[in-house]
Design an enzyme around this catalytic site. Structure first.
Site, mmCIF file in Angstrom:
data_model
loop_
_atom_site.group_PDB
_atom_site.id
_atom_site.type_symbol
_atom_site.label_atom_id
_atom_site.label_comp_id
_atom_site.label_asym_id
_atom_site.label_seq_id
_atom_site.Cartn_x
_atom_site.Cartn_y
_atom_site.Cartn_z
ATOM 1 N N HIS A 145 0.921 -1.503 0.052
ATOM 2 C CA HIS A 145 -0.012 0.184 -0.156
ATOM 3 C C HIS A 145 0.910 1.711 -0.111
ATOM 4 C CE1 HIS A 145 -4.266 -2.618 0.838
ATOM 5 N NE2 HIS A 145 -2.867 -2.941 1.538
ATOM 6 N N LEU A 146 0.800 1.685 -1.397
ATOM 7 C CA LEU A 146 1.915 3.336 -1.391
ATOM 8 C C LEU A 146 1.235 4.505 -0.695
ATOM 9 C CD1 LEU A 146 4.104 2.158 -3.985
ATOM 10 C CD2 LEU A 146 4.570 1.954 -1.757
ATOM 11 N N ARG A 147 -0.484 4.166 -0.241
ATOM 12 C CA ARG A 147 -0.830 5.838 -0.070
ATOM 13 C C ARG A 147 -1.088 7.432 -0.805
ATOM 14 N NH1 ARG A 147 -2.899 2.421 3.458
ATOM 15 N NH2 ARG A 147 -2.186 1.930 4.775
ATOM 16 N N ASN A 185 -6.675 0.634 -2.708
ATOM 17 C CA ASN A 185 -7.080 1.447 -2.192
ATOM 18 C C ASN A 185 -7.006 2.789 -1.482
ATOM 19 O OD1 ASN A 185 -5.647 0.196 0.120
ATOM 20 N ND2 ASN A 185 -6.700 -0.068 0.988
ATOM 21 N N ASP A 211 2.447 -6.719 2.195
ATOM 22 C CA ASP A 211 1.180 -6.295 2.846
ATOM 23 C C ASP A 211 1.618 -4.787 3.485
ATOM 24 O OD1 ASP A 211 -1.651 -5.091 3.163
ATOM 25 O OD2 ASP A 211 -1.799 -6.793 4.493
#
Ligand code: ZN
Ligand code: ZN
Lengths: 317, 437
Positions: free
Chosen positions: B73-75, B105, B316
């Site tokens: 997840h790199l935001r 996401n 993750d």
């Protein structure tokens, strides 16, 4: 036992030894006598500032702590934080920083999240007393229950005590469980399986799924409050059925092989987990529990402030 | 890129060259020319310096195809304060990863070709690890309408997933698996039955009973695992099961694979090294979803990595701002950072105790992810892309989140001493990371 016999904070009974628990109970005994005097006040904590920080409403517990603090001559401040302002971003860590900056001596915290008391204790110098955190522990309630049982039975060794009702969501149940086991009592639980933790069998307790069996076995019943929202959340079909299947009623007690001491941490749902004639009946010690609550809290405040047990006796004079 | 005209050469000299995709395991050299593997294996002796040559002394180190993380997840976009594609790609490179797949996401959700294109452009600017976007399964990850898989794949997405959320509707999952067949991409699912998991903050068991925290039972994961396997059997679609955490899931995957169903699965380093005990003291850096389970689950997952029931290891990686974790356990967000500790956790917990070999480690971190997600890399075969990881299998180091490249500091390994560390990461023949360089 040394001055710091129970540590900086009282966060739960799980981490206390039998000796530490006994020390608190022994210390509570002389403090109980103070509450019976005309002038119910000793100067023990004079000059100390205690904040009662309540993130959820609990009139009983707050008043009991306040009496304990005032009878020991502490200065108290009550802070009620409503759930809504918490969700608006006033975080617990901000609260901790502010309390620390105000140089207070002790904090009594009630919070809806498990672990919140420990969270605070890890971040401030002041002594922290857990007055109930989420569904984790409520140690002073556990201690007052132990004191009440000890007064009735003399010793807890081998005593058979059953916790009845919503063990899954009860902080009182956990504190009772650890405290009773440490002092040598046998612990049972009774309630619908949907309200018992799945892993309860691994905690060394006897599990009853019928209240009649629990009554047959136990010498004391600690009847937990059934929160009305459990019905809405689908844990039980109805309050009516709960009373019919799991309620502690006079008829059920009459069939018991012995007199059973009846306890309840309050507030009670009369006609749900407990019938009125049981709550007000001859075996109920519910009001003694309330009296012992003040004494136990005085003892805890006193010990955390660094008081030595033998001085508790002297504090009376 | 500046000097594309001159020939560029990278010579990785004298390491243990380990490439399970070709069965290679010998001390020798790897030579990369203009971004491609020219040689991997026996020592080369003198190399003709017909371009800019960078030589790296790899004696005592392992030289393997570059690690690929198919789940992080790199935001960006949305939470650039906790991570950007650039910082995430640099963290990946520092952890020995030459490529990572970014979950969709974000805010807004990566559910269309423009959003996919944005990630690819940001990744090019970062010039660290490659970043492959994963598109959402459903529009806005709302679990209702299918997102435009075809356009997203066309723009560079490599898989679809609603990760962060389960696909609650079995019908939507069925359709996604059917529709994805046209593009031959995996549908990656976050397996969590939402009504069972509802409100849970950790594994349901004795620790949750003691701490008074609502638990998430194993069955919340396993019900979705078997649902997805059965839907894959029905549709022929490739289902990829994210972050497996229970012994029961392993048994179900084994059941599916024995029947030839197109199911693949990943496990995270934390689920094969930590148990629910890490939550004691309400440690929010041990709060993740799925939660840390029991020692029996850890053992079953380790075994599954060894025997290939679990195809690959993915991190993750989920950075959060420190103050989001600095709060009551039940309110703290799920997730931990993982890119910079993954290799060391696997070496320490799987290779050192003799559960798997280095060859298996490299397969599960490089060859297998490339195979399962259909990505370039994962091999040192001549002519393949020059993505290489050089690591020191014996380096012992103490995890200090303050020194991480990721903006996230939320690591349950903080303060622990682990063994194994990336030394040099090469992407397309360019060195993008060198430890102590
Ligand atoms: Zn997920
Ligand atoms: Zn994820």
């Amino acid at each position: 036992m040394s001055a710091a016999a129970i540590g900086k904070d009282l966060l739960g009974l799980a981490h206390l030894s039998a000796e530490q628990i006994t020390l608190i109970l022994d210390t509570a005994v002389p403090f109980k006598e103070i509450s019976e005097r005309a002038i119910k006040k000793v100067p023990t904590l004079r000059g100390m500032t205690i904040v009662n920080l309540f993130f959820e409403a609990s009139t009983r517990t707050r008043i009991s702590f306040e009496f304990a603090e005032k009878r020991l001559s502490a200065d108290t401040v009550n802070v009620a934080v409503s759930g809504s302002s918490v969700s608006k971003g006033e975080t617990l860590v901000d609260t901790a920083r502010n309390l620390e900056a105000m140089k207070i001596d002790m904090v009594v915290i009630r919070h809806p999240s498990s672990g919140a008391a420990r969270f605070l204790a890890d971040r401030i110098q002041s002594n922290v007393i857990n007055a109930g955190d989420g569904t984790h522990e409520h140690p002073t309630q556990g201690l007052l229950d132990l004191l009440t049982l000890r007064e009735r039975f003399g010793s807890l060794t081998g005593l058979r005590v059953c916790l009845c009702g919503d063990v899954l969501h009860s902080r009182v149940a956990r504190s009772n469980l650890w405290g009773l086991q440490k002092l040598g009592a046998e612990v049972g639980v009774c309630g619908p399986r949907s309200l018992l933790p799945n892993a309860i069998d691994e905690l060394g307790v006897r599990v009853f799924s019928r209240i009649e069996e629990a009554i047959e076995w136990a010498q004391a019943l600690n009847i937990l409050r059934l929160q009305l929202e459990r019905m809405q959340a689908g844990y039980i079909p109805s309050l009516r059925e709960y009373n019919r299947v799991f309620g502690v009623t006079r008829e059920r007690l009459d069939r018991a092989p012995r007199d059973i001491v009846i306890m309840h941490p309050g507030p009670m749902n009369r006609g749900v987990e407990i019938d009125s004639d049981v709550a007000d009946g001859p075996h109920s010690v519910i009001l003694e529990q309330v009296t012992n609550g003040v004494a136990v809290r005085m003892a805890v405040l006193y010990l955390l402030a660094g008081g030595r047990p033998e001085l508790a006796e002297a504090a009376k004079g | 890129m500046a000097d594309t005209s001159a020939t560029s050469l990278v010579l990785l000299r004298g390491g243990r060259v380990l490439d399970p995709s070709t069965g290679l395991d010998e001390v020798g050299d790897v030579l990369l020319r203009d971004g491609k593997v020219e040689h991997a294996g026996a020592p080369l002796g003198e190399v003709r310096r017909d371009g800019d040559l960078t030589e790296v002394d790899c004696r005592g180190l392992v030289v393997s195809p570059g690690f690929i993380d198919v789940h992080c997840h790199l935001r960006e976009p949305g939470r650039e304060d906790v991570e950007t594609i650039a910082t995430g790609a640099r963290a990946a490179a520092a952890g020995g990863f030459t490529a990572v797949c970014a979950m969709p996401n974000t805010a807004p959700v990566t559910d269309n070709q423009a959003a996919v294109g944005f990630i690819i452009r940001q990744a090019q600017l970062a010039r660290a690890a490659r970043v492959y976007p994963i598109g959402a399964i459903s529009v806005g990850q709302r679990g209702e309408a299918l997102a435009e898989f075809g356009e997203m794949i066309g723009a560079g997405a490599v898989a679809v997933s609603d990760d962060g959320k389960p696909v609650a509707s079995a019908q939507l999952m069925r359709t996604a698996l059917e529709y994805a067949r046209a593009f031959n991409i995996p549908v990656a699912d976050h397996c969590e039955e939402p009504t069972l998991a509802h409100g849970g903050a950790m594994n349901e068991g004795i620790v949750s009973a003691r701490l008074g925290l609502k638990g998430i039972p194993d069955e919340a994961e396993e019900i979705m695992v078997i649902r997805d396997i059965l839907l894959s059997r029905r549709t022929g679609g490739h289902v990829h099961l994210c972050h497996m955490s229970t012994k029961g899931s392993v048994e179900l995957i084994r059941w599916g694979k024995e029947r030839g169903i197109r199911v693949t699965a990943e496990v995270c380093p934390h689920h094969i090294s930590l148990t629910e005990d890490a939550v004691e003291g309400y440690n929010t850096n041990a709060k993740m979803n799925p939660p840390l389970r029991t020692a029996a689950d850890v053992a079953a997952l380790q075994e599954a990595v060894k025997d290939g029931t679990i195809d690959l290891v993915a991190t993750d990686h989920a950075p959060h701002h420190y103050d989001e974790k600095e709060r009551e356990f039940s309110d703290a967000p799920n997730g931990i950072v993982g890119l910079e500790t993954a290799l060391a956790v696997l070496v320490t917990h799987l290779v050192a105790p003799g559960i798997i070999s280095y060859a298996t480690l490299v397969d599960r971190m490089s060859c297998s992810p490339a195979r399962v997600f259909g990505l370039q890399g994962g091999t040192l075969r001549k002519g393949s892309v020059g993505d290489v990881t050089v690591f020191d299998p014996a380096a012992s180091w103490t995890v200090d989140p303050a020194s991480f490249q990721t903006k996230g500091r939320n690591s349950p390994y903080s303060g622990m001493t682990l063994t194994g560390r990336a030394k040099c990461t090469v992407v397309g023949g360019q060195i993008v990371y060198r430890q102590n360089a």
